[in-house]
Design an enzyme around this catalytic site. Structure first.
Site, PDB file in Angstrom:
ATOM      1  N   GLY A  77       0.782  -1.219   0.000  1.00 21.89           N
ATOM      2  CA  GLY A  77       0.000   0.000   0.000  1.00 21.89           C
ATOM      3  C   GLY A  77       0.817   1.273   0.000  1.00 21.89           C
ATOM      4  O   GLY A  77       2.051   1.259   0.068  1.00 21.89           O
ATOM      5  N   CYS A 103       1.088   3.667   2.229  1.00 23.66           N
ATOM      6  CA  CYS A 103       1.747   4.059   3.471  1.00 23.66           C
ATOM      7  C   CYS A 103       3.216   3.662   3.498  1.00 23.66           C
ATOM      8  O   CYS A 103       4.077   4.487   3.791  1.00 23.66           O
ATOM      9  CB  CYS A 103       1.020   3.458   4.668  1.00 23.66           C
ATOM     10  SG  CYS A 103       1.824   3.793   6.249  1.00 23.66           S
ATOM     11  N   HIS A 145      10.016   9.254  34.844  1.00 27.00           N
ATOM     12  CA  HIS A 145      10.833  10.473  34.770  1.00 27.00           C
ATOM     13  C   HIS A 145      12.261  10.088  34.362  1.00 27.00           C
ATOM     14  O   HIS A 145      12.793   9.096  34.844  1.00 27.00           O
ATOM     15  CB  HIS A 145      10.874  11.164  36.136  1.00 27.00           C
ATOM     16  CG  HIS A 145      11.826  12.325  36.177  1.00 27.00           C
ATOM     17  ND1 HIS A 145      11.506  13.564  35.663  1.00 27.00           N
ATOM     18  CD2 HIS A 145      13.097  12.425  36.650  1.00 27.00           C
ATOM     19  CE1 HIS A 145      12.534  14.382  35.839  1.00 27.00           C
ATOM     20  NE2 HIS A 145      13.506  13.713  36.443  1.00 27.00           N
TER      21      HIS A 145
END
Length: 450
Positions: free
Chosen positions: A44, A46, A435
């Site tokens: 395809g 993409c 974090h």
């Protein structure tokens, strides 16, 4: 020489929805034929000419890779993915891939002009159209110049232009502008709109305008392109009108980013009695069925949002119908979805913008922080941008978020999940995140309204 075969399922087009459906049906033991007009498009748009190759070039540009090497990396990546996608379908026991151009002969029969020569007529009980979309070419004088490219055509060029004019200031145009500017190209964007990104909130559009122009991208609004003309030394001149004044620019290449149209012209839809809208998009009901009871349309060609993940969602809707799953079988079941523009930093959005929320009658609280306050942004040396959230003042539920910052394309998925779940903004404000991460910025974003 013509041959004829009968199959239970015929899929026209190797895009995301079609190839995923082909694998699903084959693994269920249902014979399926997947027709793709070009071996260069296995898998395809993409992976071959859109999402994957452009993002590969963007990533390499951010690394500082020079264009020839970035192009080589992109070509190797797409070739590898193309082969893997072909093998994933062709290697299945009940699936067959046929390379050729399909056109309807009747509601149940399709003629395929084989790429290798000859013709095959396929009679199918169920037919799924997954032919996608293609660039829309505006009626501008001289637009047929060899120096004028579509997005797929430009990234197929092994060399980059020194000067590039982009006609169209939407998201595709801005992605290409940002990418080529990072490679060192001098870029000018000509946008017909009087206002830069008129659908966005003004504060977000203003921030993006600032970042792009600081990269020496020249953004010209209210520009009406009238003519393209080849000149000497491989250059091309673009003539346009801005604010009533005639102007011109000379460049090595011109990119058309002026919208898209369905790839349906050559399907002979009339032979199957399939109805389309005035733009050529196949008309479907809430279950993605055409007016022909045995034919569905998946992905861009049905006029829905033109994203790979929407084509995949179309597959889910059809899969559940065929599998007898009564949940999520209609477009009415589709949830709102996030979007992202892969400029640097990326611009990602989910839910309602502030102006959209006001228009719908919501009383809102607006939260906003600068990307420069986020520790991970400093680590990434990408402090540009802003994060914005819109909350329903009556229920404290998140109505929408727009992130213009590093890793926004990943962060937005967390927020989209929160919007779907209907949680209040303080849930994210008090969530424990890793974090240092960009997502922990949600703790700060939702502390107090701007």
């Amino acid at each position: 020489m013509e041959t004829k075969k009968h199959v239970k399922n015929l899929i026209i087009g190797f895009g995301k929805g079609g190839k995923t459906l082909a694998a699903f049906l084959a693994k269920r033991g249902e014979p399926v034929v997947l027709v793709e007009q070009s071996a260069d498009m296995y898998g395809g748009a993409c992976i071959n000419i859109a999402c994957i190759p452009t993002k590969s070039l963007i990533v390499e540009a951010e690394k500082g890779t020079d264009y020839p090497r970035a192009y080589e990396i992109k070509e190797q990546l797409t070739a590898s993915l193309r082969q893997k996608n072909f093998e994933k379908i062709a290697g299945l026991e009940n699936a067959e891939v046929i390379t050729g151009k399909a056109a309807f002969a009747s509601q149940n029969e399709v003629t395929v002009q084989l790429a290798a020569g000859g013709e095959v007529r396929i009679e199918a009980e169920r037919i799924f159209i997954n032919t996608g979309s293609q660039p829309s070419i505006p009626p501008i004088e001289g637009i047929g110049s060899e120096k004028v490219f579509t997005s797929a055509g430009l990234i197929a060029e092994a060399g980059r232009p020194e000067k590039l004019v982009i006609i169209g200031g939407g998201f595709i145009g801005l992605e290409f502008a940002d990418m080529f500017a990072k490679f060192g190209t001098q870029v000018t964007v000509l946008d017909r709109h009087a206002q830069f990104l008129p659908d966005e909130d003004e504060d977000i559009a203003g921030e993006l305008f600032k970042v792009l122009t600081e990269k020496t991208i020249h953004l010209v609004n209210d520009a009406s392109v009238e003519k393209v003309e080849d000149v000497s030394n491989g250059l091309v001149t673009v003539y346009f009108t801005q604010n009533g004044h005639q102007k011109s620019l000379t460049a090595n290449a011109v990119l058309l980013a002026t919208g898209r149209k369905p790839s349906t012209d050559d399907l002979n839809l009339a032979a199957a009695g399939i109805q389309t809208d005035k733009r050529g998009y196949i008309q479907v009901d809430d279950q993605l069925k055409t007016n022909a009871p045995n034919i569905w349309a998946i992905g861009d060609c049905n006029g829905g949002p033109q994203f790979t993940y929407i084509s995949l969602d179309d597959f889910r809707i059809i899969r559940n119908q065929l599998a007898g799953n009564k949940q999520y079988t209609s477009l009415k079941d589709r949830q709102p979805f996030p979007t992202c523009v892969f400029v640097t930093p990326p611009l990602a959005q989910a839910g309602l913008r502030e102006k959209e929320a006001h228009k719908k009658g919501y009383e809102v609280k607006v939260f906003k922080i600068q990307a420069s306050t986020i520790p991970k942004a400093a680590i990434l040396n990408e402090r540009r941008g802003v994060l914005k959230a819109v909350v329903d003042a009556k229920t404290d539920r998140i109505l929408g978020c727009t992130f213009f910052c590093a890793e926004a394309h990943e962060m937005i998925n967390t927020v989209q999940l929160a919007i779907h779940a209907g949680v209040t903004y303080d849930t994210l404000a008090n969530m424990i995140f890793t974090h240092p991460s960009m997502t922990e910025a949600l703790n700060d974003l939702f502390v107090s309204p701007a």
